[in-house]
Design an enzyme around this catalytic site. Sequence first.
Site, mmCIF file in Angstrom:
data_model
loop_
_atom_site.group_PDB
_atom_site.id
_atom_site.type_symbol
_atom_site.label_atom_id
_atom_site.label_comp_id
_atom_site.label_asym_id
_atom_site.label_seq_id
_atom_site.Cartn_x
_atom_site.Cartn_y
_atom_site.Cartn_z
ATOM 1 N N TRP A 1 0.827 -1.212 0.000
ATOM 2 C CA TRP A 1 0.000 0.000 0.000
ATOM 3 C C TRP A 1 0.857 1.255 0.000
ATOM 4 O O TRP A 1 0.355 2.349 -0.244
ATOM 5 C CB TRP A 1 -0.965 -0.008 1.182
ATOM 6 C CG TRP A 1 -0.322 0.153 2.551
ATOM 7 C CD1 TRP A 1 0.757 -0.515 3.017
ATOM 8 C CD2 TRP A 1 -0.714 1.050 3.598
ATOM 9 N NE1 TRP A 1 1.066 -0.130 4.292
ATOM 10 C CE2 TRP A 1 0.168 0.836 4.685
ATOM 11 C CE3 TRP A 1 -1.725 1.989 3.735
ATOM 12 C CZ2 TRP A 1 0.075 1.534 5.887
ATOM 13 C CZ3 TRP A 1 -1.818 2.685 4.946
ATOM 14 C CH2 TRP A 1 -0.924 2.471 6.002
ATOM 15 N N ASP A 2 2.158 1.103 0.266
ATOM 16 C CA ASP A 2 3.090 2.225 0.200
ATOM 17 C C ASP A 2 2.899 3.014 -1.089
ATOM 18 O O ASP A 2 2.982 4.241 -1.102
ATOM 19 C CB ASP A 2 4.539 1.713 0.251
ATOM 20 C CG ASP A 2 4.851 0.887 1.489
ATOM 21 O OD1 ASP A 2 3.984 0.088 1.889
ATOM 22 O OD2 ASP A 2 5.949 1.024 2.043
ATOM 23 N N GLU B 1 0.637 -2.262 12.828
ATOM 24 C CA GLU B 1 0.941 -3.700 12.775
ATOM 25 C C GLU B 1 1.375 -4.305 14.111
ATOM 26 O O GLU B 1 1.667 -5.498 14.194
ATOM 27 C CB GLU B 1 2.007 -3.964 11.695
ATOM 28 C CG GLU B 1 1.452 -3.701 10.298
ATOM 29 C CD GLU B 1 2.506 -3.810 9.205
ATOM 30 O OE1 GLU B 1 3.685 -3.550 9.502
ATOM 31 O OE2 GLU B 1 2.136 -4.147 8.065
ATOM 32 N N LYS C 1 2.375 1.382 16.388
ATOM 33 C CA LYS C 1 3.483 1.542 15.437
ATOM 34 C C LYS C 1 3.212 2.789 14.588
ATOM 35 O O LYS C 1 4.065 3.639 14.437
ATOM 36 C CB LYS C 1 3.546 0.297 14.567
ATOM 37 C CG LYS C 1 4.758 0.191 13.676
ATOM 38 C CD LYS C 1 4.763 -1.204 13.028
ATOM 39 C CE LYS C 1 5.822 -1.350 11.960
ATOM 40 N NZ LYS C 1 5.657 -2.625 11.234
ATOM 41 N N GLN C 2 2.037 2.849 14.014
ATOM 42 C CA GLN C 2 1.596 4.078 13.352
ATOM 43 C C GLN C 2 0.102 4.200 13.610
ATOM 44 O O GLN C 2 -0.607 3.201 13.628
ATOM 45 C CB GLN C 2 1.916 4.057 11.875
ATOM 46 C CG GLN C 2 1.334 2.888 11.124
ATOM 47 C CD GLN C 2 1.647 2.982 9.649
ATOM 48 O OE1 GLN C 2 2.552 2.348 9.157
ATOM 49 N NE2 GLN C 2 0.883 3.782 8.952
#
Lengths: 775, 775
Positions: free
Chosen positions: B346-347, B489, B602-603
Amino acid sequence: MKFCVNTDKKNSWYIGVNNYDPKMINKLETLMFQGNGYMGMRAVSEERQLNERRNMFVSGTFDAFPSEVTELPNLPDILNMEIQIDDMPLSLSTGRVENYQKSLNLKNGELTRNFDWIINDKRVNFKYSRFVSMKDKHLFVSKVEITSDKDINVKVQSGIDGQQSNSETQHMMEGDKRLYDGKFIQMKSETQQSHIKFVFNVRHKLYVDEVLMGNKPYMKMGRRQIFGNYDVDMKANQKFTLVKYANVYTSMDEHHNADKMAESSVDDLKFASLSNYKELLQKSARVWNQNIWKKSFVQIESDDVMPQVSINFARYQLAANTPHDPRKNIGAKGITGEGYKGHSFWDTETFMLPYYTFTMPEVARNLLTYRYLGLEGAHKKALANNYKGAQFPWEAAHPADGETTPLWGSADIVTGKPMKIWSGFIEQHITSDIVIALMDYMNATGDHDFAEKMGFEIILDAAKFWSSRLEYNQAQDIYEINDVIGPDEYKEHVNNNAYTNFTARWCIQKAIKVYNLIKEDNPALYVDLNDKLNLKKTYGDWIKQVNKIYVPQPNADGVIAEDDQYLSKKIIDVSKFKVNDQISNVFKYYNLSQINDMQITKQADVLLLIYLFEDMFTDKVKMSNWNYYEPKTTHDSSLSLSIHSILASDLGLADEAYKLYEMSCETDLGVHVGKAAQGLHMAACGGVWNMTVQGFGGMRIDNGRLKIEPHLPDNWKSLKYQIQWQGSTVKVSVDNENLVVEAVGKGVEFINHGQTYQVAANSNVAVETSVEEFV
Amino acid sequence: MKFCVNTDKKNSWYIGVNNYDPKMINKLETLMFQGNGYMGMRAVSEERQLNERRNMFVSGTFDAFPSEVTELPNLPDILNMEIQIDDMPLSLSTGRVENYQKSLNLKNGELTRNFDWIINDKRVNFKYSRFVSMKDKHLFVSKVEITSDKDINVKVQSGIDGQQSNSETQHMMEGDKRLYDGKFIQMKSETQQSHIKFVFNVRHKLYVDEVLMGNKPYMKMGRRQIFGNYDVDMKANQKFTLVKYANVYTSMDEHHNADKMAESSVDDLKFASLSNYKELLQKSARVWNQNIWKKSFVQIESDDVMPQVSINFARYQLAANTPHDPRKNIGAKGITGEGYKGHSFWDTETFMLPYYTFTMPEVARNLLTYRYLGLEGAHKKALANNYKGAQFPWEAAHPADGETTPLWGSADIVTGKPMKIWSGFIEQHITSDIVIALMDYMNATGDHDFAEKMGFEIILDAAKFWSSRLEYNQAQDIYEINDVIGPDEYKEHVNNNAYTNFTARWCIQKAIKVYNLIKEDNPALYVDLNDKLNLKKTYGDWIKQVNKIYVPQPNADGVIAEDDQYLSKKIIDVSKFKVNDQISNVFKYYNLSQINDMQITKQADVLLLIYLFEDMFTDKVKMSNWNYYEPKTTHDSSLSLSIHSILASDLGLADEAYKLYEMSCETDLGVHVGKAAQGLHMAACGGVWNMTVQGFGGMRIDNGRLKIEPHLPDNWKSLKYQIQWQGSTVKVSVDNENLVVEAVGKGVEFINHGQTYQVAANSNVAVETSVEEFV
């Protein structure tokens, strides 16, 4: 003799170097190779180096990468240790290195490397030592000891590194990696085409000043990698010691349950690691002593230690590279490097088998059994070429594979067309070579069991091939063999090569004898083999052909033509190509097609023939051919020097014999940097024993009987050796006055210059050599 | 900001180093990567080095080694040159090295390396330079110039070295090697499973003091290798120059006849090598200028050059790594290294597509077309998981492959059981991410052709997947999505992840609109898609489900729960894990299962959601969630920093925005040695543009309309950038007084703080920024 390594006047088991020379690394990796026949590893440094060839092989575990012929896969590395001192990665190309010494103890197989590494005003001493166990064929043990004059931090990363390949051809599929009991690092892998499964285990023991520490490794895993990491602060003069125990098992192993291999191999390593490094080294050394040094005893008394080093080195490498498993053979380069892909050639039978036949007949039997198992592959090859019987492959891997010579070599770089490698098609003498070695084995051992179970069948099947191979020339009513390569590989597509035709006829002659023998003595075997080989019909062919097989005869000058064309080719001065420090020197001046048109020989077929069948040629013919072919031979093969040396000994050309002997001993140990870089010349190792025992020691088979007619070199005071003959141990001792032959076990009989001597059981006979020499 | 490379105040296109540090080699290989989207190579030195990662890739040429998932094969190396001076092999770890400098010119993509090598009292100066052509995507040109203060002998070996692999996994089967016309060195190879054919060509031109020499190369061939060798004696101060021209073609290339590839590629190299190094470099530089720098123009006026270097570096790497072929996508690490096997995530959509949508929409269209081609793979994946429609793969390679995430990771080193990689199964938001990026693309470009041919179908197919994915909760009469991984994640197997549920509902809402739109406006397309997707039935499902899809709402404190479980977990102090110099720092303290039970992120999923759907959340909710999640976020991902920086800009948190911006710019260029070693973070490159243009520049899409609300950082004097909007070029200039928006081509409309401005064609509008700031 000039060696690239140092030797020690007082210790003929030592080879070493005192300086670190990046140009020499590949050569030394080969020379200091360690192995036990099952597995082996090149003497790379524990830490990675630029241009190293980090190879570990397990004999016989062949695999084929898509579009390539089968080869011995380079395995995950178990000897790696990456060390950091105060966070500086150890590398011999940084900092200052003093007191460097790397050496191999040929007697117990231990490799050591010591040096001081000076960084940031600290002198850090490293002592590495390691060995591949001769006692437990799956075990490898390694140790590093570190001390410093100042406080230091030591970090070590060590484990299993599967980031290895055969010059970047990858055979291994990555398997599971895990840690057992917080101590045992394990990695599995599997060959991609032959599906041989492997398991590798490693454990470490860490000591400070000889006290075992409880440090648990910090684990790191990468692609194809699993490592334990240790991090220890050391005081000045404290000793850091890390012992690494590792083992390797494969699904090819005998008596091994492949399903339980992962668990049982850990148990084995648990057990092994109960002993310390020294205990395990001693156990291994005892096996070297009992199984190798005693059985193959050779002692040379001379002011020069190099002859003894040479024979020790040769026997060391033979032991380290010979599998004890009839499904496996000795590669042309053993398991010492990627050269020749681990394949076996006639090198085994013609150059290495005499050593085993006369010192460890059980090993010779294994190696010949490999050819028996290879009959399946040999039938395949014969069929593929429209022949019958057993046509043995020029290059062999798994016995059933048949021919494994690459079909195509590099492209001709100008035309762009790939060049066919002809040896796999038309270098056919190997089928004879196997029968010759097999007859010697049976003569020397009297192994009837082998003869009946395997030997006779191989002879008959090989002769069946030769019979189908013969070409009938109606005009002359003879049988010919055209379009072959003989041992002299400079000449491709020749007709009636003396060596090939002679040995083919000889095979058929032997087969006729065997046929009659078993028909008479062993009817059950006869019936069995008749079923298998259609013997009756085949025998008829042999009888029809045998006396009409064309074999070149000596001409008016006594010279036997190497082939139909050779003697009519241009004669040139070959002396400038006889320099021993260049490989394929002649190809710098001529290409193969030009060489094909000249009387220039890589190794002299006719002289090899004379060596193998010495009783079939007169002294005059022998000398004529020596004088004709030796000057035309470049010895651009590691095979020919030993044969020529022995023949020179036979012909009384002592100086020439010794010169050729020295050149042969220098094949690997010599100063030429490139020569052993890709692996050792195993046939040359066999050759050193052959020259020593068969040439100078004069030990030969003469029409099935033991002959001992020594030719002691001038600068040798004495030569002692030991052989097996018909179940007895025969000890031979030669000096300038006497030849003494002792029989241990049953009595033996030997011939010396036409006279037969009887040695009673556990007794000896002396023959005056000084007199003999002047007769 | 702190970079590991030097920058130049006067030249924002320069990154370089002045000393040779072995620890930095892998990081610098990545940072100074050269490529043109078709192919690329790491900045390894021409001569081999220990621990180097010598990678060259051609985008999209995936292959699978047995037992491994597909990956981008590391190709035969064409940049090698091994040089000897007076027979001493050039190595930076021998002799003395002075005046070392290695640098990359971001503007024209030229890499240079200069140094003096002092051996045997001779000072030998080396100047290397090379580039991958942006003009001819198959061409690589390289040059070395050597001079010395004394007479020297120079030997160079250079050619094609196929002894390369992916960390020893070998994908390439060895093919023919040959020489054409005595000059053109060629090697073919082919991937072992996907059977993509490659051809590599090299030619050299040798000059002494700028005069072209006629030296023919002496050829050497090894396994997977073919080299030309040159040997020249040079007088003091004479200049030796060797120019190496090389090209690469594959059977995947469009408009290319694979059968004639061997010949036509030589013709292409013949033609290219008519020009000299400088001419070819200039041709390439012109394309960089026209196609990249002009189109993506961004200029930052500041005393600090690093922001401009950062945006130049980001755009350089995006250009060097983006294929212009809809069958290929941008890997998470581009083609800069082996990390993530070349797979796309998805980056691309969430982090890189905005840059392309707004500067080079034709590239964005290609990248979205890749997903259209990937519908086949997405159907496969949905079917395999018992869903319907298009479930896009978490990791993508060849479009039709479907899911390529490795199924199993390393074994748990204690239990020995391999650990499942869950992302490929339950990290499902990528299907939404693609639809979000696609809607932005369609809004920004008005590309109706794309919408009708591909865009609508992707939206409908994606919504069909989500519809099948929903789980009906009868008790509450709602639809849930349980057992997923969101963008955070750290949390595996969560229920009703806010990001996933919100975007799934949004997809279905969009699909309903698309359905009605095409049914009304484009009956032919409707019929077609109804046939393909069984639309009528699917539409019924959407209508039934859409208002009952559970999406977490702000709680009393305005906080939206990341998932059902998150808010009830333990709260810990996360600040010590927010250090930017460690990767996965938190895992040194906790394992994944412990982290799963804590409010540590994580994000931050919710903040990402707010960034993407800014108009759907009130300022108060935005701030509440910022205050809740930012302190709990480790930024242990290269993805989150840029999102958080933009959001901070939006929220008026200028200092935080700039701090996060700097940290994000340091992702690869920063001092952490390990971070970029295996390849670049392409999403972070996209992020730099996003922070600059979307964050500080304030350029956004607001309900399909262009919004420009800049937040110029305090230490920037001005920011200028250019975008494409609905076919017009929009030039934006911001300083502390004014925002000036200029339209080139058609006129455009934009919103600024609620007010709509009309910019007439080829005209501009100024808005006072200083006033706005205080409103």
